[in-house]
Design a protein around this motif. Structure first.
Motif, PDB file in Angstrom:
ATOM      1  N   VAL A 119       0.837  -1.207   0.000  1.00  0.00           N
ATOM      2  CA  VAL A 119       0.000   0.000   0.000  1.00  0.00           C
ATOM      3  C   VAL A 119       0.873   1.258   0.000  1.00  0.00           C
ATOM      4  CG1 VAL A 119      -1.836  -1.181   1.285  1.00  0.00           C
ATOM      5  CG2 VAL A 119      -0.207   0.247   2.526  1.00  0.00           C
ATOM      6  N   GLY A 120       0.240   2.388  -0.275  1.00  0.00           N
ATOM      7  CA  GLY A 120       0.943   3.668  -0.274  1.00  0.00           C
ATOM      8  C   GLY A 120       0.080   4.694  -0.984  1.00  0.00           C
ATOM      9  N   LEU A 121       0.474   5.948  -0.875  1.00  0.00           N
ATOM     10  CA  LEU A 121      -0.219   6.994  -1.628  1.00  0.00           C
ATOM     11  C   LEU A 121       0.062   6.794  -3.116  1.00  0.00           C
ATOM     12  CD1 LEU A 121       0.598  10.168   0.524  1.00  0.00           C
ATOM     13  CD2 LEU A 121      -1.534   8.892   0.472  1.00  0.00           C
ATOM     14  N   GLY A 147      11.370  15.964  -9.757  1.00  0.00           N
ATOM     15  CA  GLY A 147      10.463  16.976 -10.304  1.00  0.00           C
ATOM     16  C   GLY A 147       9.500  16.431 -11.333  1.00  0.00           C
ATOM     17  N   ASP A 148       9.910  15.364 -12.043  1.00  0.00           N
ATOM     18  CA  ASP A 148       9.055  14.848 -13.127  1.00  0.00           C
ATOM     19  C   ASP A 148       7.958  13.905 -12.618  1.00  0.00           C
ATOM     20  OD1 ASP A 148      11.038  13.037 -12.393  1.00  0.00           O
ATOM     21  OD2 ASP A 148      11.010  12.017 -14.335  1.00  0.00           O
ATOM     22  N   ILE A 149       8.039  13.539 -11.307  1.00  0.00           N
ATOM     23  CA  ILE A 149       6.993  12.653 -10.768  1.00  0.00           C
ATOM     24  C   ILE A 149       6.187  13.449  -9.747  1.00  0.00           C
ATOM     25  CG2 ILE A 149       6.491  10.514  -9.517  1.00  0.00           C
ATOM     26  CD1 ILE A 149       9.120   9.394 -10.632  1.00  0.00           C
ATOM     27  N   THR A 150       4.924  13.674 -10.065  1.00  0.00           N
ATOM     28  CA  THR A 150       4.093  14.497  -9.181  1.00  0.00           C
ATOM     29  C   THR A 150       3.847  13.786  -7.856  1.00  0.00           C
ATOM     30  OG1 THR A 150       2.142  13.514 -10.191  1.00  0.00           O
ATOM     31  CG2 THR A 150       2.867  15.632 -11.076  1.00  0.00           C
ATOM     32  N   HIS A 151       3.664  14.566  -6.805  1.00  0.00           N
ATOM     33  CA  HIS A 151       3.272  13.999  -5.516  1.00  0.00           C
ATOM     34  C   HIS A 151       1.838  14.409  -5.282  1.00  0.00           C
ATOM     35  CE1 HIS A 151       2.894  13.001  -1.353  1.00  0.00           C
ATOM     36  NE2 HIS A 151       4.090  12.448  -1.337  1.00  0.00           N
ATOM     37  N   VAL A 152       1.006  13.453  -4.912  1.00  0.00           N
ATOM     38  CA  VAL A 152      -0.426  13.702  -4.776  1.00  0.00           C
ATOM     39  C   VAL A 152      -0.716  14.798  -3.735  1.00  0.00           C
ATOM     40  CG1 VAL A 152      -0.907  11.901  -3.030  1.00  0.00           C
ATOM     41  CG2 VAL A 152      -2.651  12.478  -4.695  1.00  0.00           C
ATOM     42  N   ILE A 162      -2.160   7.570   5.452  1.00  0.00           N
ATOM     43  CA  ILE A 162      -2.594   6.176   5.307  1.00  0.00           C
ATOM     44  C   ILE A 162      -3.030   5.607   6.641  1.00  0.00           C
ATOM     45  CG2 ILE A 162      -1.740   3.846   4.798  1.00  0.00           C
ATOM     46  CD1 ILE A 162      -0.905   4.836   2.234  1.00  0.00           C
ATOM     47  N   ASN A 163      -2.254   5.893   7.683  1.00  0.00           N
ATOM     48  CA  ASN A 163      -2.593   5.400   9.018  1.00  0.00           C
ATOM     49  C   ASN A 163      -3.965   5.920   9.445  1.00  0.00           C
ATOM     50  OD1 ASN A 163      -2.003   4.140  11.567  1.00  0.00           O
ATOM     51  ND2 ASN A 163      -1.722   6.193  12.385  1.00  0.00           N
ATOM     52  N   THR A 164      -4.220   7.208   9.210  1.00  0.00           N
ATOM     53  CA  THR A 164      -5.504   7.809   9.590  1.00  0.00           C
ATOM     54  C   THR A 164      -6.660   7.139   8.853  1.00  0.00           C
ATOM     55  OG1 THR A 164      -4.440   9.919  10.049  1.00  0.00           O
ATOM     56  CG2 THR A 164      -6.817   9.981   9.692  1.00  0.00           C
ATOM     57  N   GLU A 165      -6.476   6.900   7.553  1.00  0.00           N
ATOM     58  CA  GLU A 165      -7.544   6.255   6.773  1.00  0.00           C
ATOM     59  C   GLU A 165      -7.832   4.841   7.284  1.00  0.00           C
ATOM     60  OE1 GLU A 165      -9.475   7.904   4.856  1.00  0.00           O
ATOM     61  OE2 GLU A 165      -8.182   9.654   5.110  1.00  0.00           O
TER      62      GLU A 165
END
Length: 368
Positions: free
Chosen positions: A10-12, A112-117, A130-133
């Motif tokens: 799992v992960g963002l 820089g070329d990979i966006t972070h959500v 993730i922990n909160t969800e």
């Protein structure tokens, strides 16, 4: 395959989860630079690296050599609000509920070329999201059970009050985003929560995804240190890997991969470390059967008795179990052959109450 246990990754979104999964299984799961690329979970079966298997094969020269295996499940990127159904959240949470342990991939590299959500790099924030969800999803489960238990309390069963007390403790912790595995450690309490299948009760392992040039020296990465500090609170392991590099290594032959790692000054790939750590996380161990036909690694839970281990091979062997003819791996290797180990008195005859040890080489005697 000798076990159906599964580890969920799992992960963002965009942290390198699917890239890592591709490397693990060479399964070619789609890895794209946008959220929700992975909707249905991809499942991959992977061999558990074990040098002992190779040594046993050299000794017995069998027709077949079969390693132990594990299943990895690539679960879609969770986002903030998943427990309320954000971004297909409920569907993904259901997939996590089905696995036995969780590997959380945390992005620890700038690119820089990979966006972070979330718009910036912050591993602790990512872990907390993730922990909160997962805690919110568990909170809903616990509150439903509490409602049911309170109705049953009228029956006067004292056990129900004990259950409610436990649920209240868990509810309070989850409300503060405290995973249940940190709140509950007593065997009896764990057993009474088992059927709730809580997400935050599953054992967890963190993968710090670093850049390729930091693999040989991950301690130089400040983000890895932050993840390690967090993981230490619950005794979790952190493994630093470069998912991108592991995906590249996966494309090489065994020989080329070994050469590549040696040039970097690394003994083994991050994947091998991850697979072994996952194996350990699930409380698994290995015993072997060895002969001219095949040398094979079998997977069992730590604490398994000989007849149940025999049942992994065939239910008839468990049913008709008489004895287990057993020798430890080191004893066998030091003796040079099974017969030599026997002459030295190192081969033991064990009965129904024998608890298997990791690395046992076993011949089961049975009568059906």
């Amino acid at each position: 395959m000798s076990t159906n246990l599964e580890v969920g990754i799992v992960g963002l979104p965009n942290v390198g989860k699917s890239t890592l999964f591709n490397a693990i299984t060479k399964a070619g799961a789609e890895a794209a630079n946008y959220p929700f690329c992975t909707i249905e979970p991809n499942v991959g079966v992977v061999d558990v690296p074990d040098a002992r298997l190779g040594k046993l094969s050299e000794m017995y020269k069998p027709k077949k050599t079969l390693p132990a295996a594990m299943r990895f499940v690539d679960i879609a990127g969770l986002v903030k609000g998943a427990a309320q159904g954000e971004g297909l959240g409920n569907k993904f949470l259901a997939h996590i509920r089905e696995v036995d342990a969780i590997v959380q991939v945390v992005r620890c590299f700038d690119a820089g070329d990979i966006t972070h959500v979330e718009g910036s790099l912050n591993p602790l924030r990512d872990i907390d999201i993730i922990n909160t969800e997962l805690c919110l999803a568990d909170l809903e489960t616990v509150e439903k059970r509490m409602e049911r238990s309170r109705k049953l309390l009228k029956s006067g069963d004292k056990k129900i009050q004990v259950e409610i007390d436990l649920l209240e403790k868990v509810q309070a912790g989850l409300g503060n985003a405290e995973p249940v595995r940190r709140l509950v450690t007593e065997e009896e309490e764990l057993n009474s929560l088992k059927d709730l299948n809580l997400l935050t009760l599953k054992p967890v392992l963190f993968v710090a995804n670093v850049s390729e040039d930091e693999v040989a020296n991950p301690e130089s990465n400040q983000y890895v240190a932050v993840v390690e500090e967090y993981a230490a609170k619950e005794g979790a392991i952190v493994i630093a890997v470069s998912a991108k590099m592991e995906a590249e290594i996966a494309e090489l032959s065994e020989e080329e991969a070994g050469e590549f790692l040696r040039e970097l000054g690394i003994n083994e790939s991050g994947l091998d470390r991850l697979i072994r750590a996952g194996f350990s996380l699930l409380g698994l161990m290995t015993f072997f059967t060895a002969g001219e036909q095949e040398v094979r690694a079998w997977t069992i839970h730590k604490g398994t008795k000989a007849p149940q281990a025999a049942g992994k091979i065939h239910s008839d062997i468990e049913r008709g179990f008489i004895r287990a003819e057993t020798v430890g791996y080191d004893d066998l290797m030091n003796s040079g052959s099974f017969n030599a180990a026997k002459e030295k008195g190192l081969v033991r005859l064990e009965g129904k109450d024998y608890i298997m040890r990791d690395g046992d080489i076993v011949h089961f005697r049975f009568n059906v």
